[in-house]
Enzyme design. Structure first.
Site, PDB file in Angstrom:
ATOM      1  CB  ALA A 155      -0.903   0.014   1.229  1.00  0.00           C
ATOM      2  CE  LYS A 156       3.599   6.185  -4.585  1.00  0.00           C
ATOM      3  NZ  LYS A 156       4.974   5.699  -4.379  1.00  0.00           N
ATOM      4  CB  THR A 157       0.509   4.071   3.568  1.00  0.00           C
ATOM      5  OG1 THR A 157      -0.176   2.914   3.105  1.00  0.00           O
ATOM      6  CG2 THR A 157      -0.289   4.742   4.651  1.00  0.00           C
ATOM      7  CE1 TYR A 208       7.540   6.414  -0.765  1.00  0.00           C
ATOM      8  CE2 TYR A 208       5.477   5.599   0.153  1.00  0.00           C
ATOM      9  CZ  TYR A 208       6.419   5.616  -0.868  1.00  0.00           C
ATOM     10  OH  TYR A 208       6.232   4.822  -1.982  1.00  0.00           O
TER      11      TYR A 208
END
Length: 304
Positions: free
Chosen positions: A155-157, A161
Site C-alpha cells: 500500500a502506498k501510504t 515514507y
C-alpha cells in the site's frame, strides 16, 4: 511552483487555498495514501503514463485502512485531465492524495472524513539530468525496510515514507545521492522511492514482492520491455547485500526516478563505473515509449 490550481474534494481551488485542519487525523498518524504519476509531452500531445494502473493501486492502497475514496475512477480521471488543461501543462508530475481529515483525534479514524486532492506541476528528472546518463552513488542504509507482517508494504501510504525519508537523508548526509534499503532478513528490498534491478551475465534480477517491496508500476514496465527484447528477467529474486558489489550493472526505476543507473554502492564501483549497456538499452526503450517515439503499448497512455 509555477502552477496555481489544485483539485480538492470536487472543486478546483487556488493553490494557496488548498488547506486542511491542523488536527487532521492523517497529519498526526500518517493515515493517507497517494500516487505519483507522470504525464509526458509527446508528439500526440500530453499523455498520462499508466494512469489506470496508478488508479488501481490508489484504491487498493486504501483497503487495509478501511478508507473509502468518496469519488469514483471517472471523477478522478476527469478532474486530473481538466487540472492539466486548466494549467496548460504538457509534461508534468501528478500527485493524487487521500487522507483521513478532522473529526476526532483518537488513533481510530472513527468518523473522520476522507479528503481527496490532486495536484500537478512541472517536474524534471528526480535524481538529476546528469544522473540519467552518468549514474549515481548510493549507500546501503542502516535503516531496514519494515516487513509486510508489520505494515502493508504494497500500500502506498503516506506514513510509511518516514522510513524512506530516514534512509534517503542518511545517504545524503554521507555524500551519496540515494540509499538502498535492506529488508528485515538483510536482503535487498528497494530504494527510498525506487525499485532496483541487478544485471548479471546478461540476465536481470529484481526483488520480488515477498522481499517487502512496493509493486512498482515502472518496475512492471521495465520487466515487460526487457522480456520483449529477449532478456531473461527474474522478477521474484532474492538479492543479498553482497551481490550488489559483484553486479555487472545496477539501476533504479520509479515514476519519479524513471530509469537511473547506479555507478557505485558504498565505496564499491559497479561494473565499469558508468551506465552499463543493458541499462542504456532499457533506458532508451523506456524513454522511446513514454515520449511516444514508438507506437508500442498505446493502451498504457491516456491523452489529455
Amino acid at each position: 511552483m509555477d502552477v496555481d490550481t489544485i483539485w480538492m474534494d470536487g472543486e478546483f481551488v487556488d493553490w494557496d487555498d488548498a488547506q486542511v485542519h491542523v488536527l487532521s487525523h492523517g497529519l498526526h498518524y500518517g493515515t493517507g495514501i497517494f500516487e505519483g504519476v507522470r504525464c509526458y509531452d509527446t508528439e500526440k500531445g500530453p499523455a498520462i503514463f499508466r494512469w489506470e494502473e496508478h488508479l488501481d493501486r490508489f484504491y487498493n492502497s486504501g483497503k487495509p485502512y478501511d478508507m473509502e475514496i468518496p469519488f469514483d475512477r471517472e471523477e478522478l480521471t476527469e478532474a486530473t485531465l481538466e487540472l492539466i488543461r486548466r494549467q496548460d501543462l504538457e509534461g508534468c508530475y501528478i500527485r493524487p492524495v487521500a487522507f483521513y481529515g478532522y473529526d476526532s483525534l483518537g488513533v481510530s479514524p472513527g468518523d473522520c472524513p476522507v479528503t481527496v486532492a490532486i495536484a500537478a506541476w512541472p517536474w524534471g528528472a528526480y535524481l538529476g539530468e546528469d544522473a540519467l546518463e552518468n549514474g549515481i552513488k548510493v549507500m546501503v542504509s542502516s535503516w531496514r525496510k519494515h516487513a509486510s507482517s508489520q505494515i502493508p508494504t504494497n500500500a502506498k501510504t503516506t506514513g510509511l515514507y518516514v522510513n524512506s525519508m530516514l534512509a534517503g537523508e542518511e545517504a545524503r548526509r554521507n555524500g551519496y545521492r540515494e540509499a538502498i534499503v535492506l529488508n528485515k532478513e538483510g536482503n535487498v528490498a528497494e530504494g527510498p522511492g525506487e525499485n532496483l534491478f541487478l544485471v548479471r551475465d546478461g540476465e536481470l534480477y529484481t526483488p520480488g514482492l515477498s522481499e517487502s517491496i512496493l509493486d512498482g508500476i515502472t518496475r512492471d514496465t521495465l520487466i515487460t520491455l526487457a522480456r520483449e527484447r529477449g532478456y531473461t528477467v527474474h522478477d521474484e529474486a532474492s538479492i543479498s547485500r553482497g551481490e550488489l558489489n559483484t553486479a555487472d550493472e545496477l539501476f533504479f526505476v520509479g515514476t519519479a526516478a524513471e530509469v537511473t543507473p547506479i555507478r557505485q554502492v558504498d565505496n564499491v564501483e559497479i561494473g565499469e563505473g558508468t551506465r552499463g549497456p543493458v541499462t542504456e538499452e532499457l533506458q532508451q526503450a523506456f524513454f522511446d515509449l513514454v515520449e511516444r517515439r514508438t507506437d508500442d503499448h498505446d493502451e498504457w497512455f491516456k491523452y489529455v
